[in-house]
Design a protein around this motif. Structure first.
Motif, mmCIF file in Angstrom:
data_model
loop_
_atom_site.group_PDB
_atom_site.id
_atom_site.type_symbol
_atom_site.label_atom_id
_atom_site.label_comp_id
_atom_site.label_asym_id
_atom_site.label_seq_id
_atom_site.Cartn_x
_atom_site.Cartn_y
_atom_site.Cartn_z
ATOM 1 N N ASP A 94 18.502 7.155 3.483
ATOM 2 C CA ASP A 94 18.691 8.377 2.557
ATOM 3 C C ASP A 94 17.968 8.579 1.434
ATOM 4 O O ASP A 94 17.605 9.514 0.858
ATOM 5 C CB ASP A 94 20.044 8.599 2.335
ATOM 6 N N CYS A 95 17.826 7.154 0.659
ATOM 7 C CA CYS A 95 17.338 7.442 -0.767
ATOM 8 C C CYS A 95 15.914 7.105 -0.864
ATOM 9 O O CYS A 95 15.523 6.856 -2.089
ATOM 10 C CB CYS A 95 18.045 6.301 -1.320
ATOM 11 N N ILE A 96 15.196 7.083 0.342
ATOM 12 C CA ILE A 96 13.723 7.146 0.291
ATOM 13 C C ILE A 96 13.136 8.437 -0.147
ATOM 14 O O ILE A 96 13.529 9.481 0.429
ATOM 15 C CB ILE A 96 13.116 6.503 1.322
ATOM 16 N N ASP A 97 12.096 8.405 -0.880
ATOM 17 C CA ASP A 97 11.583 9.462 -1.438
ATOM 18 C C ASP A 97 10.451 9.887 -0.435
ATOM 19 O O ASP A 97 9.376 9.122 -0.133
ATOM 20 C CB ASP A 97 10.935 9.455 -2.851
ATOM 21 N N LYS A 98 10.569 10.761 0.370
ATOM 22 C CA LYS A 98 9.728 11.153 1.610
ATOM 23 C C LYS A 98 8.270 11.618 1.091
ATOM 24 O O LYS A 98 7.140 11.641 1.941
ATOM 25 C CB LYS A 98 10.150 12.196 2.495
ATOM 26 N N SER A 99 7.988 11.984 -0.015
ATOM 27 C CA SER A 99 6.814 12.141 -0.796
ATOM 28 C C SER A 99 5.938 11.175 -1.032
ATOM 29 O O SER A 99 4.845 11.272 -1.655
ATOM 30 C CB SER A 99 7.073 13.359 -1.843
ATOM 31 N N ARG A 100 6.483 9.838 -1.180
ATOM 32 C CA ARG A 100 5.972 8.781 -1.682
ATOM 33 C C ARG A 100 6.157 7.525 -0.738
ATOM 34 O O ARG A 100 7.022 6.657 -1.109
ATOM 35 C CB ARG A 100 6.659 8.366 -3.252
ATOM 36 N N VAL A 101 5.490 7.667 0.473
ATOM 37 C CA VAL A 101 5.527 6.701 1.474
ATOM 38 C C VAL A 101 4.057 6.065 1.647
ATOM 39 O O VAL A 101 3.196 6.955 1.843
ATOM 40 C CB VAL A 101 6.072 7.110 2.766
ATOM 41 N N PHE A 102 3.767 4.880 1.121
ATOM 42 C CA PHE A 102 2.770 4.357 1.298
ATOM 43 C C PHE A 102 2.506 3.128 2.616
ATOM 44 O O PHE A 102 3.408 2.513 2.487
ATOM 45 C CB PHE A 102 2.406 3.356 -0.101
ATOM 46 N N LEU A 103 1.425 3.063 3.233
ATOM 47 C CA LEU A 103 1.023 2.142 4.066
ATOM 48 C C LEU A 103 0.273 0.875 3.247
ATOM 49 O O LEU A 103 -0.881 1.447 2.822
ATOM 50 C CB LEU A 103 0.169 2.662 5.382
ATOM 51 N N LEU A 104 0.472 -0.074 3.492
ATOM 52 C CA LEU A 104 -0.356 -1.100 2.748
ATOM 53 C C LEU A 104 -0.830 -1.886 3.956
ATOM 54 O O LEU A 104 0.047 -2.923 4.569
ATOM 55 C CB LEU A 104 0.522 -2.132 1.612
ATOM 56 N N GLY A 105 -2.254 -1.935 4.218
ATOM 57 C CA GLY A 105 -2.513 -2.567 5.391
ATOM 58 C C GLY A 105 -3.653 -3.886 5.097
ATOM 59 O O GLY A 105 -4.591 -3.559 4.038
ATOM 60 N N HIS A 106 -3.360 -4.944 5.774
ATOM 61 C CA HIS A 106 -4.562 -6.202 5.291
ATOM 62 C C HIS A 106 -5.162 -6.329 6.530
ATOM 63 O O HIS A 106 -4.765 -6.382 7.722
ATOM 64 C CB HIS A 106 -3.715 -7.316 5.000
ATOM 65 N N SER A 107 -6.742 -6.466 6.406
ATOM 66 C CA SER A 107 -7.384 -6.937 7.568
ATOM 67 C C SER A 107 -7.432 -6.002 8.822
ATOM 68 O O SER A 107 -7.650 -4.548 8.638
ATOM 69 C CB SER A 107 -7.199 -8.314 7.866
ATOM 70 N N LEU A 108 -7.018 -6.336 10.028
ATOM 71 C CA LEU A 108 -7.051 -5.452 10.937
ATOM 72 C C LEU A 108 -5.481 -4.344 10.881
ATOM 73 O O LEU A 108 -5.653 -3.352 11.141
ATOM 74 C CB LEU A 108 -6.673 -6.213 12.512
ATOM 75 N N GLY A 109 -4.768 -4.809 10.096
ATOM 76 C CA GLY A 109 -3.667 -3.998 9.593
ATOM 77 C C GLY A 109 -4.175 -2.894 8.859
ATOM 78 O O GLY A 109 -3.605 -1.910 8.752
ATOM 79 N N GLY A 110 -5.318 -3.325 8.164
ATOM 80 C CA GLY A 110 -5.759 -1.976 7.304
ATOM 81 C C GLY A 110 -6.370 -0.751 8.142
ATOM 82 O O GLY A 110 -6.155 0.243 8.011
ATOM 83 N N ALA A 111 -7.158 -1.325 9.089
ATOM 84 C CA ALA A 111 -7.676 -0.403 10.164
ATOM 85 C C ALA A 111 -6.421 0.324 10.721
ATOM 86 O O ALA A 111 -6.468 1.585 10.905
ATOM 87 C CB ALA A 111 -8.396 -1.180 11.262
ATOM 88 N N VAL A 112 -5.251 -0.478 11.178
ATOM 89 C CA VAL A 112 -4.175 0.253 11.858
ATOM 90 C C VAL A 112 -3.504 1.203 10.933
ATOM 91 O O VAL A 112 -3.195 2.335 11.422
ATOM 92 C CB VAL A 112 -3.149 -0.855 12.255
ATOM 93 N N ALA A 113 -3.482 0.778 9.753
ATOM 94 C CA ALA A 113 -2.603 1.824 8.780
ATOM 95 C C ALA A 113 -3.760 3.350 8.604
ATOM 96 O O ALA A 113 -3.071 3.958 8.336
ATOM 97 C CB ALA A 113 -2.872 1.072 7.235
ATOM 98 N N ARG A 114 -4.785 2.789 8.375
ATOM 99 C CA ARG A 114 -5.914 3.959 8.260
ATOM 100 C C ARG A 114 -5.659 5.002 9.475
ATOM 101 O O ARG A 114 -5.513 6.050 9.450
ATOM 102 C CB ARG A 114 -7.195 3.466 8.157
ATOM 103 N N LEU A 115 -5.433 4.509 10.619
ATOM 104 C CA LEU A 115 -5.507 5.473 12.034
ATOM 105 C C LEU A 115 -4.288 5.899 11.965
ATOM 106 O O LEU A 115 -3.930 6.965 12.468
ATOM 107 C CB LEU A 115 -5.874 4.081 13.378
ATOM 108 N N THR A 116 -3.152 5.066 11.547
ATOM 109 C CA THR A 116 -1.909 5.501 11.545
ATOM 110 C C THR A 116 -1.609 6.814 10.771
ATOM 111 O O THR A 116 -1.166 7.870 11.023
ATOM 112 C CB THR A 116 -0.869 4.493 11.248
ATOM 113 N N ALA A 117 -2.186 6.735 9.433
ATOM 114 C CA ALA A 117 -2.294 7.727 8.570
ATOM 115 C C ALA A 117 -3.057 9.222 9.014
ATOM 116 O O ALA A 117 -2.615 10.203 8.630
ATOM 117 C CB ALA A 117 -2.988 7.172 7.255
#
Length: 274
Positions: free
Chosen positions: A105-128
């Protein structure tokens, strides 16, 4: 405060750790928490090399962020077999991490960040690209060409064995032919991005796994957008996992400074009355 949790993905349970923000860092009127979800890289886990993600999560929590770091299926403590899944599955799993985070409940839905490293960076980019709930991206040494980058890491003989026999072993993981085929379809640098949030890219100059050129490729693509700012910085002497104390400190410092800049900018806009 930290605690271990699990969240569902299909018939599996994915292991995660959540870090609650330091209350002293948040303004009294700021009733909701910004959130950072950490996406680890190829055959990695939520701890990271030299505890990179543990240290990052604790630093971000000290700065007032709720942080979730999780193990993709078949990695760390999560159920499943890593090499039998494709990149679309990693995107789905990241979206389930978003589901869990945004169920609080207390998460600000307008400030949700994905932090991806290496292949996780590509996954984060594609997820966004697929999920409008992602407000901004932080990419650490992101993979730019998933198939060729992972082949370079595992070696061409491993890739050829997988395509010939259906699977091959790398570092104790069985990687399927379908896994490699999915990487061939993944295009994090495809033109015409629909993601309009801000992006930070950080990369080490001595990265031997994913050359620093990837940083500039991402920057060039993301700066073509008409909406959404992109910052890219290189960290001198840093390797792929930012393994030295100096490199990891620079990584955390630049990440936190960028996040603070976003908060300041949002605060300045809120002062305007139209």
């Amino acid at each position: 405060m930290e605690r271990s949790i699990t969240f569902p993905y299909r018939q599996l349970e994915l292991a995660a750790t959540v870090h609650y923000p330091c209350a002293q860092k948040r303004k009294q009127e700021d009733k909701r928490w910004p959130a950072v979800i950490i996406c680890h890289g190829f055959v990695g886990n939520r701890i990271g090399v030299n505890r990179l993600f543990v240290k990052a999560a604790r630093r971000l929590a000290q700065e007032g962020y709720f942080v979730l770091r999780f193990d993709y299926a078949g990695c760390g403590e999560s159920e499943g077999e890593y090499g039998s899944y494709g990149i679309d599955s990693f995107i789905e799993q990241t979206r389930r991490a978003l589901d869990y985070t945004l169920s609080i409940d207390c998460i600000d839905k307008s400030r949700v960040f994905l932090l991806g490293h290496s292949l996780g960076g590509a996954v984060a980019r594609l997820t966004a690209e697929k999920d409008s709930r992602v407000s901004s991206l932080i990419l650490w040494a992101p993979v730019s060409h998933p198939l060729s980058d992972i082949i370079r890491i595992v070696g061409r003989p491993t890739y050829e064995e997988a395509t010939r026999s259906g699977k091959a072993e790398h570092s104790g993981y069985h990687l399927s032919d379908a896994f490699f085929a999915s990487l061939a379809q993944a295009q994090p640098l495809a033109p015409g991005s629909s993601f309009l949030g801000d992006v930070l890219i950080l990369h080490g100059t001595r990265d031997e796994d994913i050359p620093v050129d990837a940083c500039y490729l991402y920057e060039s693509l993301l700066r073509q957008r008409t909406i959404g700012q992109c910052e890219a910085h290189v960290i001198e002497g840093a390797d792929h996992t930012f393994s030295s104390v100096a490199a990891s400190e620079a990584l955390f410092e630049q990440t936190c400074d960028w996040l603070q800049k976003l908060e300041n900018r949002a605060g300045n806009w809120s002062d305007w009355v139209i």
